[in-house]
Design an enzyme around this catalytic site. Structure first.
Site, PDB file in Angstrom:
ATOM      1  N   GLU A   1      -5.004  -5.129  10.568  1.00 51.90           N
ATOM      2  CA  GLU A   1      -3.993  -4.095  10.762  1.00 51.90           C
ATOM      3  C   GLU A   1      -4.240  -3.386  12.088  1.00 51.90           C
ATOM      4  O   GLU A   1      -5.053  -2.454  12.149  1.00 51.90           O
ATOM      5  CB  GLU A   1      -4.056  -3.068   9.621  1.00 51.90           C
ATOM      6  CG  GLU A   1      -3.751  -3.634   8.261  1.00 51.90           C
ATOM      7  CD  GLU A   1      -3.180  -2.580   7.315  1.00 51.90           C
ATOM      8  OE1 GLU A   1      -2.154  -2.853   6.701  1.00 51.90           O
ATOM      9  OE2 GLU A   1      -3.746  -1.469   7.222  1.00 51.90           O
TER      10      GLU A   1
ATOM     11  N   GLU B   1      -6.640   4.404   8.120  1.00 54.08           N
ATOM     12  CA  GLU B   1      -6.407   5.838   7.876  1.00 54.08           C
ATOM     13  C   GLU B   1      -7.637   6.484   7.259  1.00 54.08           C
ATOM     14  O   GLU B   1      -7.927   7.656   7.511  1.00 54.08           O
ATOM     15  CB  GLU B   1      -5.158   6.026   6.990  1.00 54.08           C
ATOM     16  CG  GLU B   1      -3.897   5.774   7.804  1.00 54.08           C
ATOM     17  CD  GLU B   1      -2.732   5.210   7.014  1.00 54.08           C
ATOM     18  OE1 GLU B   1      -2.766   5.250   5.770  1.00 54.08           O
ATOM     19  OE2 GLU B   1      -1.790   4.699   7.653  1.00 54.08           O
TER      20      GLU B   1
ATOM     21  N   GLY C   1       3.041  -1.178   4.244  1.00 48.68           N
ATOM     22  CA  GLY C   1       3.026   0.246   3.928  1.00 48.68           C
ATOM     23  C   GLY C   1       4.425   0.725   3.591  1.00 48.68           C
ATOM     24  O   GLY C   1       4.953   0.502   2.503  1.00 48.68           O
ATOM     25  N   GLY C   2       5.069   1.381   4.562  1.00 47.79           N
ATOM     26  CA  GLY C   2       6.378   2.013   4.364  1.00 47.79           C
ATOM     27  C   GLY C   2       7.397   1.150   3.640  1.00 47.79           C
ATOM     28  O   GLY C   2       8.075   1.620   2.711  1.00 47.79           O
TER      29      GLY C   2
ATOM     30  N   GLY D   1       2.962   2.073  10.867  1.00 44.32           N
ATOM     31  CA  GLY D   1       3.927   3.158  10.739  1.00 44.32           C
ATOM     32  C   GLY D   1       4.649   3.495  12.030  1.00 44.32           C
ATOM     33  O   GLY D   1       5.295   4.529  12.138  1.00 44.32           O
TER      34      GLY D   1
ATOM     35  N   HIS E   1      -9.412   0.992   5.079  1.00 41.31           N
ATOM     36  CA  HIS E   1      -8.125   1.163   5.770  1.00 41.31           C
ATOM     37  C   HIS E   1      -8.318   2.063   6.984  1.00 41.31           C
ATOM     38  O   HIS E   1      -9.112   3.010   6.951  1.00 41.31           O
ATOM     39  CB  HIS E   1      -7.093   1.762   4.812  1.00 41.31           C
ATOM     40  CG  HIS E   1      -5.710   1.699   5.357  1.00 41.31           C
ATOM     41  ND1 HIS E   1      -5.242   2.609   6.272  1.00 41.31           N
ATOM     42  CD2 HIS E   1      -4.714   0.813   5.148  1.00 41.31           C
ATOM     43  CE1 HIS E   1      -4.003   2.271   6.602  1.00 41.31           C
ATOM     44  NE2 HIS E   1      -3.658   1.192   5.933  1.00 41.31           N
TER      45      HIS E   1
ATOM     46  N   SER F   1       3.884  -2.323  10.196  1.00 43.02           N
ATOM     47  CA  SER F   1       5.333  -2.403  10.363  1.00 43.02           C
ATOM     48  C   SER F   1       5.938  -3.750   9.923  1.00 43.02           C
ATOM     49  O   SER F   1       6.841  -4.266  10.579  1.00 43.02           O
ATOM     50  CB  SER F   1       5.726  -2.074  11.812  1.00 43.02           C
ATOM     51  OG  SER F   1       5.321  -0.747  12.142  1.00 43.02           O
TER      52      SER F   1
ATOM     53  N   ASN G   1       0.874  -1.184   0.000  1.00 46.39           N
ATOM     54  CA  ASN G   1       0.000   0.000   0.000  1.00 46.39           C
ATOM     55  C   ASN G   1       0.907   1.229   0.000  1.00 46.39           C
ATOM     56  O   ASN G   1       1.535   1.528   1.006  1.00 46.39           O
ATOM     57  CB  ASN G   1      -0.893  -0.046   1.252  1.00 46.39           C
ATOM     58  CG  ASN G   1      -1.728   1.208   1.410  1.00 46.39           C
ATOM     59  OD1 ASN G   1      -1.777   2.063   0.532  1.00 46.39           O
ATOM     60  ND2 ASN G   1      -2.396   1.319   2.562  1.00 46.39           N
ATOM     61  N   TRP G   2       0.946   1.910  -1.129  1.00 41.04           N
ATOM     62  CA  TRP G   2       1.866   3.044  -1.249  1.00 41.04           C
ATOM     63  C   TRP G   2       1.312   4.323  -0.629  1.00 41.04           C
ATOM     64  O   TRP G   2       2.006   5.352  -0.594  1.00 41.04           O
ATOM     65  CB  TRP G   2       2.226   3.277  -2.732  1.00 41.04           C
ATOM     66  CG  TRP G   2       3.066   2.183  -3.324  1.00 41.04           C
ATOM     67  CD1 TRP G   2       3.543   1.078  -2.670  1.00 41.04           C
ATOM     68  CD2 TRP G   2       3.544   2.090  -4.668  1.00 41.04           C
ATOM     69  NE1 TRP G   2       4.283   0.301  -3.534  1.00 41.04           N
ATOM     70  CE2 TRP G   2       4.301   0.903  -4.769  1.00 41.04           C
ATOM     71  CE3 TRP G   2       3.401   2.889  -5.812  1.00 41.04           C
ATOM     72  CZ2 TRP G   2       4.912   0.497  -5.956  1.00 41.04           C
ATOM     73  CZ3 TRP G   2       4.019   2.491  -6.997  1.00 41.04           C
ATOM     74  CH2 TRP G   2       4.764   1.306  -7.064  1.00 41.04           C
ATOM     75  N   LYS G   3       0.060   4.278  -0.173  1.00 38.93           N
ATOM     76  CA  LYS G   3      -0.557   5.449   0.480  1.00 38.93           C
ATOM     77  C   LYS G   3      -0.367   6.696  -0.386  1.00 38.93           C
ATOM     78  O   LYS G   3      -0.356   6.580  -1.617  1.00 38.93           O
ATOM     79  CB  LYS G   3      -0.002   5.618   1.900  1.00 38.93           C
ATOM     80  CG  LYS G   3      -0.135   4.305   2.701  1.00 38.93           C
ATOM     81  CD  LYS G   3       0.108   4.438   4.167  1.00 38.93           C
ATOM     82  CE  LYS G   3      -0.066   3.072   4.830  1.00 38.93           C
ATOM     83  NZ  LYS G   3       0.082   3.104   6.270  1.00 38.93           N
TER      84      LYS G   3
HETATM   85  P1  13P Z   1       3.311   0.279   7.686  1.00 33.34           P
HETATM   86  O1  13P Z   1       3.813  -0.992   7.028  1.00 33.34           O
HETATM   87  O2  13P Z   1       4.017   1.508   7.200  1.00 33.34           O
HETATM   88  O3  13P Z   1       3.233   0.154   9.162  1.00 33.34           O
HETATM   89  O4  13P Z   1       1.794   0.458   7.170  1.00 33.34           O
HETATM   90  C1  13P Z   1       0.902  -0.589   7.240  1.00 33.34           C
HETATM   91  C2  13P Z   1      -0.317  -0.252   6.475  1.00 33.34           C
HETATM   92  O5  13P Z   1      -1.074   0.613   6.880  1.00 33.34           O
HETATM   93  C3  13P Z   1      -0.559  -0.964   5.215  1.00 33.34           C
HETATM   94  O6  13P Z   1      -1.843  -0.728   4.736  1.00 33.34           O
END
Ligand code: 13P
Length: 255
Positions: A169, A99, A236-237, A175, A97, A215, A11-13
């Site tokens: 999640e 977020e 994510g990251g 993050g 998600h 993470s 997920n590149w957000k």
């Molecule tokens: P991180 O891997 O950056 O913690 O993010 C997880 C995430 O929200 C994937 O959708």
């Protein structure tokens, strides 16, 4: 025992312009082109979907969107429908998600509508659920997840949900560098699978892929994946860098 094919999703957000996204996809493809044992999905921002889809067309990498709107079309300024995503080359879509729940008023009800729209249009939805740190500390993890799953999957039959992917999640692990331990993830995944079984029967429960997200890094993926109910990861990251993400995808070579 049913074999669930692992899915590693990135997920590149809200990261990467079009040229950056195209370059990342090319670099990733170079590293993972021969992968046959794992499904791979990347979810760039909307603006880069079509171009990234062109880069990975016909390869082992699929493209997903990070969100959608449930209506088919209409005067909804700024929104994007399932069929538009399909036409941009998407096979998957992330729904609910944390977020989006936290910053954009996503509710279990809107998650339910979005799931309906994505399934109707042939997209594979990745439904995200997870508790906050406060909820975990108050020992509300299971009741929060119970509500998110029940309401999110309301009105569906097992037949409707054959392709559904669930992503656990925990909000406190996103993050933050604070990954859930493999045991914590397993405990929740087992609970989620039991919920699916109770509501939709044994077959759906046994075949549904449940991903862990929060993470995930090259150094913790193998342990997470060794758990019987962890079927992949939503990253994510660590998915933003092709070298790092390819190491996560190739976790089996590292054990
Ligand atoms: P991180 O891997 O950056 O913690 O993010 C997880 C995430 O929200 C994937 O959708």
């Amino acid at each position: 025992m049913v074999h669930r094919r692992p899915l590693i999703a990135g997920n590149w957000k809200m990261f990467k312009t079009c040229p950056e996204a195209v370059e990342t996809a090319k670099q990733l493809l170079k590293r993972v082109a021969k992968t046959t044992d794992v499904d791979i999905m990347i979810a760039p921002p909307f603006t880069a979907l079509a171009q990234v889809s062109d880069v990975v067309k016909g390869t082992c990498i699929s493209v997903g969107a990070q969100n959608l709107f449930w209506e088919a079309e209409g005067a909804y300024t700024g929104e994007i429908s399932s069929s538009m995503l399909v036409s941009a080359g998407c096979r998957y879509v992330i729904v609910g998600h944390s977020e989006r729940r936290q910053y954009f008023n996503e509710t279990d009800e809107s998650v339910n509508w979005k799931l309906k729209s994505s399934l109707k249009n042939g997209l594979i939805p990745v439904m995200c659920v997870g508790e906050s740190e406060k909820e975990r500390e108050a020992e509300e993890t299971f009741s929060v997840l119970d509500k998110q799953v029940k309401n999110g999957l309301e009105d569906f039959s097992a037949d409707d949900l054959k392709v559904l992917v669930v992503a656990y999640e925990p909000v406190w692990a996103i993050g933050t560098g604070k990954t859930a331990t493999a045991e914590q993830a397993q405990e929740v995944h087992e609970f989620l699978r039991a919920m699916l079984e109770k509501k939709f029967g044994n077959t759906l429960a046994k075949t549904t892929r449940i991903l862990y997200g929060g993470s995930v890094k090259p150094n913790n993926i193998a342990e997470l994946m060794s758990m019987p109910d962890v079927d992949g990861a939503l990253v994510g990251g660590a998915s933003l860098d092709p070298e790092t993400f390819s190491k996560i995808i190739q976790f089996q070579n590292r054990t």
